[in-house]
Write a protein that holds these residues in place. Structure first.
Motif, PDB file in Angstrom:
ATOM      1  N   TYR A 199       5.860 -22.825 -20.418  1.00  0.00           N
ATOM      2  CA  TYR A 199       7.286 -22.845 -20.088  1.00  0.00           C
ATOM      3  C   TYR A 199       7.582 -24.260 -19.576  1.00  0.00           C
ATOM      4  O   TYR A 199       6.857 -24.768 -18.728  1.00  0.00           O
ATOM      5  CB  TYR A 199       7.517 -21.804 -19.007  1.00  0.00           C
ATOM      6  CG  TYR A 199       8.919 -21.428 -18.677  1.00  0.00           C
ATOM      7  CD1 TYR A 199       9.590 -22.057 -17.628  1.00  0.00           C
ATOM      8  CD2 TYR A 199       9.571 -20.414 -19.361  1.00  0.00           C
ATOM      9  CE1 TYR A 199      10.871 -21.677 -17.284  1.00  0.00           C
ATOM     10  CE2 TYR A 199      10.861 -20.028 -19.014  1.00  0.00           C
ATOM     11  CZ  TYR A 199      11.506 -20.665 -17.970  1.00  0.00           C
ATOM     12  OH  TYR A 199      12.782 -20.283 -17.634  1.00  0.00           O
ATOM     13  N   SER A 255      10.410 -27.426 -18.270  1.00  0.00           N
ATOM     14  CA  SER A 255      11.681 -27.640 -17.577  1.00  0.00           C
ATOM     15  C   SER A 255      12.028 -29.123 -17.517  1.00  0.00           C
ATOM     16  O   SER A 255      11.153 -29.986 -17.606  1.00  0.00           O
ATOM     17  CB  SER A 255      11.598 -27.116 -16.145  1.00  0.00           C
ATOM     18  OG  SER A 255      11.322 -25.730 -16.118  1.00  0.00           O
ATOM     19  N   SER A 272      15.555 -24.999 -18.353  1.00  0.00           N
ATOM     20  CA  SER A 272      14.209 -24.637 -18.782  1.00  0.00           C
ATOM     21  C   SER A 272      14.245 -24.003 -20.158  1.00  0.00           C
ATOM     22  O   SER A 272      15.302 -23.576 -20.626  1.00  0.00           O
ATOM     23  CB  SER A 272      13.590 -23.656 -17.783  1.00  0.00           C
ATOM     24  OG  SER A 272      13.504 -24.219 -16.495  1.00  0.00           O
ATOM     25  N   THR A 312      11.706 -21.438 -22.881  1.00  0.00           N
ATOM     26  CA  THR A 312      10.533 -20.583 -23.032  1.00  0.00           C
ATOM     27  C   THR A 312       9.511 -21.211 -23.979  1.00  0.00           C
ATOM     28  O   THR A 312       9.788 -22.212 -24.646  1.00  0.00           O
ATOM     29  CB  THR A 312      10.953 -19.208 -23.564  1.00  0.00           C
ATOM     30  OG1 THR A 312      11.655 -19.390 -24.803  1.00  0.00           O
ATOM     31  CG2 THR A 312      11.865 -18.487 -22.571  1.00  0.00           C
ATOM     32  N   THR A 313       8.340 -20.599 -24.049  1.00  0.00           N
ATOM     33  CA  THR A 313       7.249 -21.191 -24.819  1.00  0.00           C
ATOM     34  C   THR A 313       7.584 -21.372 -26.292  1.00  0.00           C
ATOM     35  O   THR A 313       7.252 -22.403 -26.878  1.00  0.00           O
ATOM     36  CB  THR A 313       5.988 -20.338 -24.688  1.00  0.00           C
ATOM     37  OG1 THR A 313       6.299 -18.990 -25.055  1.00  0.00           O
ATOM     38  CG2 THR A 313       5.448 -20.359 -23.257  1.00  0.00           C
ATOM     39  N   THR A 363      12.838 -19.926 -27.774  1.00  0.00           N
ATOM     40  CA  THR A 363      13.881 -18.957 -28.115  1.00  0.00           C
ATOM     41  C   THR A 363      14.812 -18.639 -26.966  1.00  0.00           C
ATOM     42  O   THR A 363      15.850 -18.007 -27.158  1.00  0.00           O
ATOM     43  CB  THR A 363      13.228 -17.651 -28.592  1.00  0.00           C
ATOM     44  OG1 THR A 363      12.294 -17.208 -27.599  1.00  0.00           O
ATOM     45  CG2 THR A 363      12.492 -17.871 -29.912  1.00  0.00           C
ATOM     46  N   GLY A 364      14.454 -19.094 -25.767  1.00  0.00           N
ATOM     47  CA  GLY A 364      15.301 -18.845 -24.618  1.00  0.00           C
ATOM     48  C   GLY A 364      15.440 -20.074 -23.749  1.00  0.00           C
ATOM     49  O   GLY A 364      14.484 -20.817 -23.536  1.00  0.00           O
ATOM     50  N   THR A 365      16.657 -20.308 -23.272  1.00  0.00           N
ATOM     51  CA  THR A 365      16.919 -21.442 -22.398  1.00  0.00           C
ATOM     52  C   THR A 365      17.826 -21.013 -21.263  1.00  0.00           C
ATOM     53  O   THR A 365      18.548 -20.007 -21.365  1.00  0.00           O
ATOM     54  CB  THR A 365      17.609 -22.593 -23.145  1.00  0.00           C
ATOM     55  OG1 THR A 365      18.784 -22.094 -23.798  1.00  0.00           O
ATOM     56  CG2 THR A 365      16.692 -23.237 -24.181  1.00  0.00           C
ATOM     57  N   ASN A 366      17.810 -21.774 -20.198  1.00  0.00           N
ATOM     58  CA  ASN A 366      18.781 -21.593 -19.125  1.00  0.00           C
ATOM     59  C   ASN A 366      19.108 -22.956 -18.558  1.00  0.00           C
ATOM     60  O   ASN A 366      18.311 -23.884 -18.655  1.00  0.00           O
ATOM     61  CB  ASN A 366      18.264 -20.646 -18.046  1.00  0.00           C
ATOM     62  CG  ASN A 366      17.007 -21.157 -17.386  1.00  0.00           C
ATOM     63  OD1 ASN A 366      17.059 -22.049 -16.556  1.00  0.00           O
ATOM     64  ND2 ASN A 366      15.876 -20.602 -17.753  1.00  0.00           N
ATOM     65  N   THR A 368       6.003 -29.044 -15.976  1.00  0.00           N
ATOM     66  CA  THR A 368       5.399 -27.763 -16.261  1.00  0.00           C
ATOM     67  C   THR A 368       4.266 -27.482 -15.303  1.00  0.00           C
ATOM     68  O   THR A 368       3.401 -28.344 -15.107  1.00  0.00           O
ATOM     69  CB  THR A 368       4.892 -27.674 -17.718  1.00  0.00           C
ATOM     70  OG1 THR A 368       4.392 -26.352 -17.951  1.00  0.00           O
ATOM     71  CG2 THR A 368       3.781 -28.683 -17.998  1.00  0.00           C
TER      72      THR A 368
END
Length: 112
Positions: free
Chosen positions: A33, A35, A50, A52-53, A56-59, A98
């Motif tokens: 993960y 950032s 950040s 995901t590995t 597929t996901g961010t924030n 990380t």
């Protein structure tokens, strides 16, 4: 050698764009993960966002949502930060991170 190396910073006018890169080595990048953080003079280091590995996901922090995009290329062991519509308050040193490992940072200055 386990390290993160940022690049792509510079001076840009308000409203402009920059793309930062973070090259990872010495560990299995695709399992981490990742950032981006930033630190402006006199301020604490703050989380920008950040990913995901698998990517597929961010924030994102509210201050950059809709303007910044984090992505990654696991085949190239590289993390990216696309920054659009930059504002003077985005001026900071930007770091990738990380699991306890920091890069050296790259300076972004937004000024006319």
């Amino acid at each position: 050698q386990v390290q993160l190396v940022e690049s792509g910073g510079g001076l840009v006018q308000p409203g402009g764009s920059l793309r930062l890169s973070c090259a990872a080595s010495g560990f299995t990048f695709s399992t981490r993960y990742m950032s981006w953080f930033r630190q402006a003079p006199g301020n604490e280091r703050e989380l920008v966002g950040s990913i995901t590995t698998a990517g597929t996901g961010t924030n994102y922090a509210d201050s950059v949502k809709g303007r910044f995009t984090i992505s990654r290329d696991n085949a190239k062991n590289t993390l990216y930060l696309q920054m659009n519509n930059l504002k003077p308050e985005d001026t900071a040193v930007y770091y990738c991170y990380t699991r306890g490992l920091w890069g050296q940072g790259t300076q972004v200055t937004v000024s006319s």
